[in-house]
Design a protein around this motif. Structure first.
Motif, PDB file in Angstrom:
ATOM      1  N   ILE A 206       0.900  -0.779  -0.258  1.00  0.00           N
ATOM      2  CA  ILE A 206       0.202   0.122  -0.171  1.00  0.00           C
ATOM      3  C   ILE A 206       0.445   1.312  -0.143  1.00  0.00           C
ATOM      4  N   PRO A 207       1.819   1.731   1.117  1.00  0.00           N
ATOM      5  CA  PRO A 207       2.613   3.085   1.066  1.00  0.00           C
ATOM      6  C   PRO A 207       3.748   2.793   0.181  1.00  0.00           C
ATOM      7  N   THR A 208       4.201   1.319  -0.177  1.00  0.00           N
ATOM      8  CA  THR A 208       5.273   1.814  -1.729  1.00  0.00           C
ATOM      9  C   THR A 208       4.881   2.131  -2.833  1.00  0.00           C
ATOM     10  N   LEU A 209       3.184   0.716  -3.310  1.00  0.00           N
ATOM     11  CA  LEU A 209       2.851   1.455  -4.444  1.00  0.00           C
ATOM     12  C   LEU A 209       2.264   2.659  -4.623  1.00  0.00           C
ATOM     13  N   ALA A 210       1.253   3.093  -3.733  1.00  0.00           N
ATOM     14  CA  ALA A 210       1.090   4.403  -4.160  1.00  0.00           C
ATOM     15  C   ALA A 210       1.708   5.759  -3.717  1.00  0.00           C
ATOM     16  N   ALA A 211       2.964   6.052  -3.028  1.00  0.00           N
ATOM     17  CA  ALA A 211       4.758   7.114  -3.216  1.00  0.00           C
ATOM     18  C   ALA A 211       4.985   6.441  -4.826  1.00  0.00           C
ATOM     19  N   PHE A 212       5.676   4.842  -5.200  1.00  0.00           N
ATOM     20  CA  PHE A 212       5.755   5.134  -5.957  1.00  0.00           C
ATOM     21  C   PHE A 212       5.057   5.667  -7.803  1.00  0.00           C
ATOM     22  N   ILE A 213       4.021   5.576  -7.670  1.00  0.00           N
ATOM     23  CA  ILE A 213       3.160   6.118  -8.455  1.00  0.00           C
ATOM     24  C   ILE A 213       2.756   7.683  -8.509  1.00  0.00           C
ATOM     25  N   ALA A 214       3.704   8.690  -7.010  1.00  0.00           N
ATOM     26  CA  ALA A 214       2.700   9.263  -6.940  1.00  0.00           C
ATOM     27  C   ALA A 214       3.666  10.191  -7.184  1.00  0.00           C
ATOM     28  N   TYR A 215       5.298   9.659  -7.633  1.00  0.00           N
ATOM     29  CA  TYR A 215       6.756  10.150  -7.970  1.00  0.00           C
ATOM     30  C   TYR A 215       6.564   9.984  -9.360  1.00  0.00           C
ATOM     31  N   SER A 216       6.107   9.521  -9.799  1.00  0.00           N
ATOM     32  CA  SER A 216       5.854   8.581 -11.497  1.00  0.00           C
ATOM     33  C   SER A 216       5.000   9.558 -12.166  1.00  0.00           C
ATOM     34  N   GLU A 217       5.408   8.741 -13.212  1.00  0.00           N
ATOM     35  CA  GLU A 217       4.306   9.621 -14.753  1.00  0.00           C
ATOM     36  C   GLU A 217       3.078   8.947 -15.048  1.00  0.00           C
ATOM     37  N   ALA A 218       2.961   8.083 -14.931  1.00  0.00           N
ATOM     38  CA  ALA A 218       1.730   6.832 -13.849  1.00  0.00           C
ATOM     39  C   ALA A 218       0.455   8.307 -14.320  1.00  0.00           C
ATOM     40  N   PRO A 219      -0.135   9.097 -13.706  1.00  0.00           N
ATOM     41  CA  PRO A 219      -1.398  10.073 -13.129  1.00  0.00           C
ATOM     42  C   PRO A 219      -1.431  10.638 -14.910  1.00  0.00           C
ATOM     43  N   VAL A 220      -0.429  11.126 -15.640  1.00  0.00           N
ATOM     44  CA  VAL A 220      -0.060  11.516 -17.027  1.00  0.00           C
ATOM     45  C   VAL A 220       0.344  11.203 -17.928  1.00  0.00           C
ATOM     46  N   PHE A 221       0.400  10.282 -17.781  1.00  0.00           N
ATOM     47  CA  PHE A 221       0.997   9.084 -19.350  1.00  0.00           C
ATOM     48  C   PHE A 221      -0.868   8.734 -19.727  1.00  0.00           C
ATOM     49  N   ASP A 222      -0.510   9.072 -21.097  1.00  0.00           N
ATOM     50  CA  ASP A 222      -1.643   8.389 -22.339  1.00  0.00           C
ATOM     51  C   ASP A 222      -1.747   7.613 -22.429  1.00  0.00           C
ATOM     52  N   ARG A 223      -2.410   6.513 -22.458  1.00  0.00           N
ATOM     53  CA  ARG A 223      -1.553   4.859 -22.984  1.00  0.00           C
ATOM     54  C   ARG A 223      -2.167   4.272 -24.302  1.00  0.00           C
ATOM     55  N   ALA A 224      -2.887   5.615 -23.926  1.00  0.00           N
ATOM     56  CA  ALA A 224      -3.459   5.354 -26.161  1.00  0.00           C
ATOM     57  C   ALA A 224      -2.166   5.986 -26.937  1.00  0.00           C
ATOM     58  N   THR A 225      -1.829   6.961 -26.304  1.00  0.00           N
ATOM     59  CA  THR A 225      -1.248   7.766 -27.719  1.00  0.00           C
ATOM     60  C   THR A 225       0.356   7.962 -27.044  1.00  0.00           C
ATOM     61  N   GLY A 226       0.597   6.624 -25.833  1.00  0.00           N
ATOM     62  CA  GLY A 226       1.951   6.784 -25.405  1.00  0.00           C
ATOM     63  C   GLY A 226       2.712   7.413 -24.662  1.00  0.00           C
ATOM     64  N   ARG A 227       2.577   8.863 -24.470  1.00  0.00           N
ATOM     65  CA  ARG A 227       2.554  10.223 -24.375  1.00  0.00           C
ATOM     66  C   ARG A 227       1.816  11.179 -22.942  1.00  0.00           C
ATOM     67  N   LEU A 228       2.944  12.153 -22.580  1.00  0.00           N
ATOM     68  CA  LEU A 228       2.722  12.210 -21.291  1.00  0.00           C
ATOM     69  C   LEU A 228       2.021  13.602 -21.716  1.00  0.00           C
ATOM     70  N   THR A 229       0.646  14.277 -20.740  1.00  0.00           N
ATOM     71  CA  THR A 229      -0.306  15.418 -21.008  1.00  0.00           C
ATOM     72  C   THR A 229       0.102  16.397 -20.032  1.00  0.00           C
ATOM     73  N   ALA A 230       0.930  16.172 -19.683  1.00  0.00           N
ATOM     74  CA  ALA A 230       1.600  17.376 -18.666  1.00  0.00           C
ATOM     75  C   ALA A 230       2.930  16.756 -18.142  1.00  0.00           C
ATOM     76  N   VAL A 231       3.617  17.652 -17.405  1.00  0.00           N
ATOM     77  CA  VAL A 231       5.187  17.404 -16.924  1.00  0.00           C
ATOM     78  C   VAL A 231       3.921  16.426 -15.257  1.00  0.00           C
ATOM     79  N   PRO A 232       5.135  16.022 -14.679  1.00  0.00           N
ATOM     80  CA  PRO A 232       4.379  15.268 -14.245  1.00  0.00           C
ATOM     81  C   PRO A 232       4.904  15.730 -12.529  1.00  0.00           C
TER      82      PRO A 232
END
Length: 223
Positions: free
Chosen positions: A167-193
Motif C-alpha cells: 500500500i504505501p510503497t505502490l502509492a508513493a511510487f505512483i505519486a512520483y511517477s509518470e503514471a498519472p499523466v501518461f496517456d496509454r492510447a498515445t504513449g505520451r505524457l499529457t503534462a509535466v509529472p
C-alpha cells in the motif's frame, strides 16, 4: 492515552455512536456478504487520503490531516486513479484472508482495509468531511493505521500480508511517477509529472552534444 490526548479509561457516547456508524458503513462488504448486498467503500476518497499522507501538498485532504506543503502533492499529482486501476488489475478476485475476510476484489479491498483500521484507531473518523474514514484522520492517526497493519502476526502467511505491504510503497511510487499523466492510447505524457517537479528531474534527454559524432574521426577499432 489513545493518541492526541484521549484517555484509555472510557469512550464517550458520541464516540460510541460514531464508531457504530463506521462499522455499519463497512459491514456490507465484510464477512461474506452476497454480491447483491455488497456496497463498495469510498475508494477514491480513501486513496486521496493515502496520497496526501505519503506526499502532502496544498490540497484539502492534506489540509484536513494537518500536514501540508507549499508544493503540489500526491493528490494534485493524480495518484488515486492509476493506483485504483493498478489494484483492480492486480487483484481481480475477491480478497479473503484473516483478519479481514473481505469479499471484495482490487482497490475496493485495499480501501476497506484502510477504512476498517481507521475506525478502529478513531471511531470519530466515520464522521467527517470525506466519505472515507481514513481520509478523515489526522496525519498522526494515519501513521497509527499503518503501525497497526504492520504489526507482526497480522495476516502473516496470507496474500493479505503481501497486499498490505504494497500500500504505501505502490502509492508513493505512483505519486512520483509518470503514471498519472501518461496517456496509454498515445504513449505520451499529457503534462509535466508532479514527481518530476518535486525531484527536480529535467525529463527525458536525447543525449549530449559532446557525445555526438566520432572522436577525432575514428569510427571503428580494428584488432
Amino acid at each position: 492515552m489513545t493518541g492526541e490526548g484521549r484517555p484509555n479509561s472510557g469512550i464517550s457516547r458520541r464516540e460510541l455512536l460514531a464508531g457504530m456508524a463506521g462499522v455499519l458503513a463497512v459491514a456490507p462488504f465484510v464477512g461474506g456478504a452476497s454480491a447483491e448486498a455488497v456496497v463498495l467503500p469510498p475508494i477514491r476518497d480513501t486513496f486521496h487520503g493515502l496520497s496526501a499522507f505519503l506526499v502532502p501538498g496544498r490540497d484539502r485532504f492534506s489540509a484536513h490531516q494537518g500536514r501540508t506543503s507549499a508544493t503540489p502533492g500526491g493528490v494534485e499529482a493524480g495518484t488515486a486513479a492509476p493506483l485504483e486501476r493498478t489494484y483492480d488489475q492486480a487483484i481481480p478476485f475477491p480478497l479473503v484472508g484473516r483478519p479481514f475476510d473481505l469479499d471484495l476484489p482490487g482497490a475496493a479491498a485495499i480501501a476497506a482495509i484502510l477504512n476498517l483500521t481507521a475506525v478502529a484507531v478513531d471511531p470519530l473518523a466515520a464522521v467527517g468531511p470525506f466519505a472515507a474514514a481514513f481520509a478523515n484522520l489526522s496525519f498522526e492517526r494515519k501513521a497509527e493505521v499503518f503501525a497497526r497493519l504492520e504489526r507482526p502476526g497480522l495476516a502473516d502467511g496470507t496474500p493479505v500480508r503481501f497486499l498490505i505491504n504494497t500500500i504505501p510503497t505502490l502509492a508513493a511510487f505512483i505519486a512520483y511517477s509518470e503514471a498519472p499523466v501518461f496517456d496509454r492510447a498515445t504513449g505520451r505524457l499529457t503534462a509535466v509529472p508532479v514527481g518530476w517537479q518535486l525531484s527536480g528531474y529535467d525529463g527525458v534527454g536525447d543525449g549530449w552534444a559532446e557525445f555526438q559524432g566520432y572522436y577525432r574521426g575514428i569510427d571503428r577499432v580494428t584488432d
